[in-house]
Design a protein around this motif. Structure first.
Motif, PDB file in Angstrom:
ATOM      1  N   GLY A 263     -10.772  69.360  30.249  1.00 56.54           N
ATOM      2  CA  GLY A 263     -10.477  69.591  31.660  1.00 56.54           C
ATOM      3  C   GLY A 263     -11.402  70.587  32.343  1.00 56.54           C
ATOM      4  N   PHE A 264     -12.506  70.943  31.694  1.00 58.16           N
ATOM      5  CA  PHE A 264     -13.430  71.883  32.332  1.00 58.16           C
ATOM      6  C   PHE A 264     -14.593  71.141  32.976  1.00 58.16           C
ATOM      7  CE2 PHE A 264     -11.583  74.510  28.856  1.00 58.16           C
ATOM      8  CZ  PHE A 264     -11.005  75.494  29.653  1.00 58.16           C
ATOM      9  N   GLN A 265     -15.242  71.839  33.877  1.00 57.99           N
ATOM     10  CA  GLN A 265     -16.483  71.359  34.472  1.00 57.99           C
ATOM     11  C   GLN A 265     -17.611  71.803  33.546  1.00 57.99           C
ATOM     12  OE1 GLN A 265     -16.652  73.188  38.381  1.00 57.99           O
ATOM     13  NE2 GLN A 265     -18.335  71.789  38.922  1.00 57.99           N
ATOM     14  N   ALA A 266     -18.624  70.985  33.365  1.00 56.74           N
ATOM     15  CA  ALA A 266     -19.744  71.423  32.523  1.00 56.74           C
ATOM     16  C   ALA A 266     -21.008  70.663  32.894  1.00 56.74           C
ATOM     17  CB  ALA A 266     -19.421  71.205  31.048  1.00 56.74           C
ATOM     18  N   LEU A 267     -22.133  71.392  32.955  1.00 57.33           N
ATOM     19  CA  LEU A 267     -23.401  70.807  33.418  1.00 57.33           C
ATOM     20  C   LEU A 267     -24.568  71.359  32.624  1.00 57.33           C
ATOM     21  CD1 LEU A 267     -22.673  71.589  37.183  1.00 57.33           C
ATOM     22  CD2 LEU A 267     -22.655  69.278  36.177  1.00 57.33           C
ATOM     23  N   LEU A 268     -25.656  70.621  32.586  1.00 52.37           N
ATOM     24  CA  LEU A 268     -26.898  71.213  32.081  1.00 52.37           C
ATOM     25  C   LEU A 268     -27.425  72.119  33.189  1.00 52.37           C
ATOM     26  CD1 LEU A 268     -28.567  68.085  30.434  1.00 52.37           C
ATOM     27  CD2 LEU A 268     -27.636  70.099  29.254  1.00 52.37           C
ATOM     28  N   ALA A 269     -28.096  73.199  32.818  1.00 49.57           N
ATOM     29  CA  ALA A 269     -28.474  74.162  33.859  1.00 49.57           C
ATOM     30  C   ALA A 269     -29.832  74.793  33.607  1.00 49.57           C
ATOM     31  CB  ALA A 269     -27.424  75.273  33.922  1.00 49.57           C
ATOM     32  N   GLY A 270     -30.503  75.139  34.707  1.00 54.13           N
ATOM     33  CA  GLY A 270     -31.697  75.981  34.627  1.00 54.13           C
ATOM     34  C   GLY A 270     -32.955  75.258  34.174  1.00 54.13           C
TER      35      GLY A 270
ATOM     36  N   THR B 141     -20.676  76.194  32.657  1.00 51.68           N
ATOM     37  CA  THR B 141     -19.310  75.656  32.726  1.00 51.68           C
ATOM     38  C   THR B 141     -18.378  76.594  33.475  1.00 51.68           C
ATOM     39  OG1 THR B 141     -17.416  74.981  31.363  1.00 51.68           O
ATOM     40  CG2 THR B 141     -18.775  76.726  30.474  1.00 51.68           C
ATOM     41  N   ASP B 142     -17.230  76.068  33.910  1.00 54.73           N
ATOM     42  CA  ASP B 142     -16.235  76.973  34.489  1.00 54.73           C
ATOM     43  C   ASP B 142     -15.274  77.487  33.410  1.00 54.73           C
ATOM     44  OD1 ASP B 142     -14.894  74.628  34.075  1.00 54.73           O
ATOM     45  OD2 ASP B 142     -13.987  74.504  36.074  1.00 54.73           O
ATOM     46  N   ALA B 143     -15.428  76.998  32.184  1.00 55.99           N
ATOM     47  CA  ALA B 143     -14.626  77.556  31.082  1.00 55.99           C
ATOM     48  C   ALA B 143     -15.063  78.992  30.836  1.00 55.99           C
ATOM     49  CB  ALA B 143     -14.840  76.728  29.813  1.00 55.99           C
ATOM     50  N   GLU B 144     -14.113  79.890  30.620  1.00 57.35           N
ATOM     51  CA  GLU B 144     -14.485  81.285  30.373  1.00 57.35           C
ATOM     52  C   GLU B 144     -14.798  81.471  28.892  1.00 57.35           C
ATOM     53  OE1 GLU B 144     -12.233  84.272  32.318  1.00 57.35           O
ATOM     54  OE2 GLU B 144     -12.364  83.220  34.251  1.00 57.35           O
ATOM     55  N   PRO B 145     -15.544  82.524  28.543  1.00 57.12           N
ATOM     56  CA  PRO B 145     -15.951  82.718  27.152  1.00 57.12           C
ATOM     57  C   PRO B 145     -14.803  82.557  26.159  1.00 57.12           C
ATOM     58  CG  PRO B 145     -17.033  84.317  28.529  1.00 57.12           C
ATOM     59  CD  PRO B 145     -16.113  83.554  29.425  1.00 57.12           C
TER      60      PRO B 145
ATOM     61  N   GLU C 137     -26.654  77.511  24.268  1.00 58.95           N
ATOM     62  CA  GLU C 137     -26.071  78.583  25.067  1.00 58.95           C
ATOM     63  C   GLU C 137     -25.113  77.979  26.078  1.00 58.95           C
ATOM     64  OE1 GLU C 137     -29.389  81.803  25.582  1.00 58.95           O
ATOM     65  OE2 GLU C 137     -28.249  81.629  27.458  1.00 58.95           O
ATOM     66  N   VAL C 138     -23.870  78.404  26.011  1.00 55.78           N
ATOM     67  CA  VAL C 138     -22.874  77.936  26.978  1.00 55.78           C
ATOM     68  C   VAL C 138     -22.489  79.144  27.841  1.00 55.78           C
ATOM     69  CG1 VAL C 138     -20.588  76.921  27.275  1.00 55.78           C
ATOM     70  CG2 VAL C 138     -22.042  76.177  25.372  1.00 55.78           C
ATOM     71  N   ALA C 139     -22.810  79.046  29.126  1.00 59.46           N
ATOM     72  CA  ALA C 139     -22.598  80.199  30.007  1.00 59.46           C
ATOM     73  C   ALA C 139     -21.596  79.848  31.099  1.00 59.46           C
ATOM     74  CB  ALA C 139     -23.919  80.620  30.626  1.00 59.46           C
ATOM     75  N   THR C 140     -20.699  80.757  31.350  1.00 65.61           N
ATOM     76  CA  THR C 140     -19.716  80.561  32.421  1.00 65.61           C
ATOM     77  C   THR C 140     -20.394  80.767  33.779  1.00 65.61           C
ATOM     78  OG1 THR C 140     -18.099  81.464  30.891  1.00 65.61           O
ATOM     79  CG2 THR C 140     -17.408  81.247  33.199  1.00 65.61           C
ATOM     80  N   PHE C 141     -20.092  79.882  34.739  1.00 69.15           N
ATOM     81  CA  PHE C 141     -20.625  80.061  36.106  1.00 69.15           C
ATOM     82  C   PHE C 141     -20.319  81.483  36.529  1.00 69.15           C
ATOM     83  CE2 PHE C 141     -19.180  75.422  36.642  1.00 69.15           C
ATOM     84  CZ  PHE C 141     -20.446  74.930  36.341  1.00 69.15           C
ATOM     85  N   ARG C 142     -21.347  82.182  36.964  1.00 70.64           N
ATOM     86  CA  ARG C 142     -21.094  83.586  37.313  1.00 70.64           C
ATOM     87  C   ARG C 142     -22.035  84.069  38.401  1.00 70.64           C
ATOM     88  NH1 ARG C 142     -24.488  83.345  32.773  1.00 70.64           N
ATOM     89  NH2 ARG C 142     -26.133  84.897  32.690  1.00 70.64           N
TER      90      ARG C 142
ATOM     91  N   ILE D 236     -22.155  77.080  42.929  1.00 70.75           N
ATOM     92  CA  ILE D 236     -23.095  77.492  43.977  1.00 70.75           C
ATOM     93  C   ILE D 236     -23.466  78.971  43.833  1.00 70.75           C
ATOM     94  CG2 ILE D 236     -21.267  77.877  45.711  1.00 70.75           C
ATOM     95  CD1 ILE D 236     -23.364  76.755  47.747  1.00 70.75           C
ATOM     96  N   GLU D 237     -22.476  79.791  43.495  1.00 70.68           N
ATOM     97  CA  GLU D 237     -22.762  81.218  43.278  1.00 70.68           C
ATOM     98  C   GLU D 237     -23.676  81.386  42.066  1.00 70.68           C
ATOM     99  OE1 GLU D 237     -21.956  83.820  45.189  1.00 70.68           O
ATOM    100  OE2 GLU D 237     -21.197  82.289  46.574  1.00 70.68           O
ATOM    101  N   ASP D 238     -23.432  80.570  41.054  1.00 76.38           N
ATOM    102  CA  ASP D 238     -24.253  80.646  39.848  1.00 76.38           C
ATOM    103  C   ASP D 238     -25.708  80.276  40.159  1.00 76.38           C
ATOM    104  OD1 ASP D 238     -23.992  80.904  36.745  1.00 76.38           O
ATOM    105  OD2 ASP D 238     -25.268  79.174  37.079  1.00 76.38           O
ATOM    106  N   ALA D 239     -25.881  79.284  41.037  1.00 76.93           N
ATOM    107  CA  ALA D 239     -27.244  78.893  41.433  1.00 76.93           C
ATOM    108  C   ALA D 239     -27.929  80.066  42.139  1.00 76.93           C
ATOM    109  CB  ALA D 239     -27.208  77.671  42.342  1.00 76.93           C
TER     110      ALA D 239
END
Ligand code: ATP
Ligand code: MG
Length: 405
Positions: A18-25, A44-48, A78-83, A103-106
């Motif tokens: 149920g989490f959001q998850a994307l490739l990033a950067g 991801t929006d999943a927290e650590p 590396e799995v990082a929470t949107f931050r 968007i904030e993470d971007a």
């Protein structure tokens, strides 16, 4: 399993929970450019704590800052929470992070080309910062106002040069002006972080353009104290003539080629290089010019050719000759002489050891050391083919000593 496959499996598993998850950067940038990515990072929006619970094997590399390493399929992802990152106090580490939206993470990311996401399920790029347009224009541009972004973390100035060199991109004019205006502040960044980005610049095939940028912006001068003028121009020219693939030590030796060895090593201290790297660079810098000696003795030739970094020294000297528009004839003849040696052992064991020399009448102490050294040179010169010759040679040597006394 490839790194990419492992990242996608992790994304799928996060989705199922149920989490959001994307490739990033960086990997999104490289996919869009059609070049191989270094590694695939997941956002991801999943927290650590969720990530740690969900996956069997994890390492909390920066859980406080929202980053967890997941081990899967023989890969590390590396799995990082949107931050978003806040409260930079020293142009180094964020004081705190807040877990937020994509968007904030971007917006916390350094450059537009590095701030995109990719959804491998919908097969779509998520781009809040016009990263794709800048990729098309082939430019490096900060996300947001350059000066503000550099004030948060001055390392980004060096990263701008690194990406420009690695990708062959230009730097957007306002971003570039801000690099030049703030270059002095790079000294507030730790040497280890500087060294990592500098390595990226110097080992890339565009290293001479990258170095030119470091000089023009004032970054080289700020990092290495008085890295300007004709000496720095010489560095650019030598780097331009190095072969495509080099390691950091060889590139650094070329970078400091116009400075005396001791001064170079002093300047490099800030980089906190390893002992091996320093040894490597010192050998290259002190070896400048040595290979040009047309009358090099056979023993000297064997000794230098047996050095572990001999091939780098040869390459450095070749680049120096080319940069100065001088002849490479001496180098070519050196190479022919080495080839003519065939596959003999360049650095054989000494024909006689210390005990044997003492048995022949040598007295332990400095004289023994000198005898051993001279005997070894004679051996490399091919004068001591057998132990019998060696015995005779040593007796003569000791005899001469006695008569001189
Ligand atoms: P490479 O392919 O060389 O690894 P990369 O883009 O993956 O390049 P990294 O240094 O691995 O670069 O960082 C991963 C991502 O994290 C970057 O693409 C960027 O979005 C973000 N990032 C890294 N360092 C910074 C920084 N100092 N400031 C802001 N964002 C950063
Ligand atoms: Mg990376």
């Amino acid at each position: 399993m490839t790194n990419k496959q492992a990242a996608i499996e992790i994304i799928n598993k996060l989705h199922r929970s149920g989490f959001q998850a994307l490739l990033a950067g960086g990997c999104v940038r490289d996919m869009l450019l059609g070049r191989p990515a270094n590694d695939y990072d997941v956002a991801t929006d999943a927290e650590p704590a969720d990530v740690i619970k969900l996956f069997k094997r994890t390492i909390k590399i920066g859980a406080k800052f929202g980053v967890v390493m997941v081990l899967a399929g023989g890969q590390q992802i590396e799995v990082a929470t949107f931050r978003s990152e806040m409260g930079y106090t020293d142009g180094r580490h964020p004081g705190s992070v807040k877990f937020t939206s994509t968007i904030e993470d971007a917006k916390r990311r350094d450059f537009t080309i590095n701030a995109m996401f990719y959804d491998p399920v919908q097969k779509e790029v998520i781009d809040y910062v016009n990263g794709r347009a800048d990729l098309k224009k082939r430019i490096v541009r900060t996300v947001g106002i350059p000066k503000e972004r550099f004030d948060e973390d001055y390392l980004r100035m060096l990263r701008a040069v690194r990406f420009s060199a690695q990708l062959g991109f230009g730097v957007e004019p306002k971003t570039w002006s801000a690099v030049c205006a703030n270059a002095k502040n790079i000294v507030r960044i730790s040497g280890e972080r500087i060294a990592m980005e500098l390595e990226g610049i110097l080992i890339s095939p565009n290293r001479s353009i990258g170095t030119s940028m470091l000089i023009k912006s004032g970054l080289a001068d700020a990092i290495f104290y008085e890295f300007t003028g004709r000496q720095s121009e010489m560095a650019v020219r030598v780097l331009e003539h190095l072969r495509k693939k080099v390691d950091f030590a060889l590139a650094l030796a070329a970078f400091f080629v116009a400075w005396p060895t001791e001064a170079s090593l002093e300047k490099m201290k800030v980089l906190k290089l390893s002992r091996n790297q320093i040894k490597h660079i010192k050998f290259l810098l002190t070896g400048r010019g040595k290979l040009l000696d047309k009358n090099m003795s056979l023993s000297a030739l064997k000794l230098i050719a047996a050095e572990p970094y001999f091939h780098d020294l040869y390459e450095l000297q070749r680049a120096i000759q080319k940069a100065e528009k001088k002849s490479v004839a001496a180098l070519a003849s050196l190479r022919r002489r080495i080839k003519a040696l065939g596959d003999i052992e360049l650095k054989p064991r000494p024909v006689l050891n210390g005990d044997e020399l003492i048995e022949l009448g040598a007295v332990p102490g400095p004289t023994l050391g000198q005898l051993a050294q001279e005997m070894y040179i004679a051996q490399l010169e091919g004068q001591l083919e057998t132990k019998k010759y060696a015995h005779q040679w040593v007796r003569n040597w000791l005899e001469k000593r006695r008569t001189i006394r």
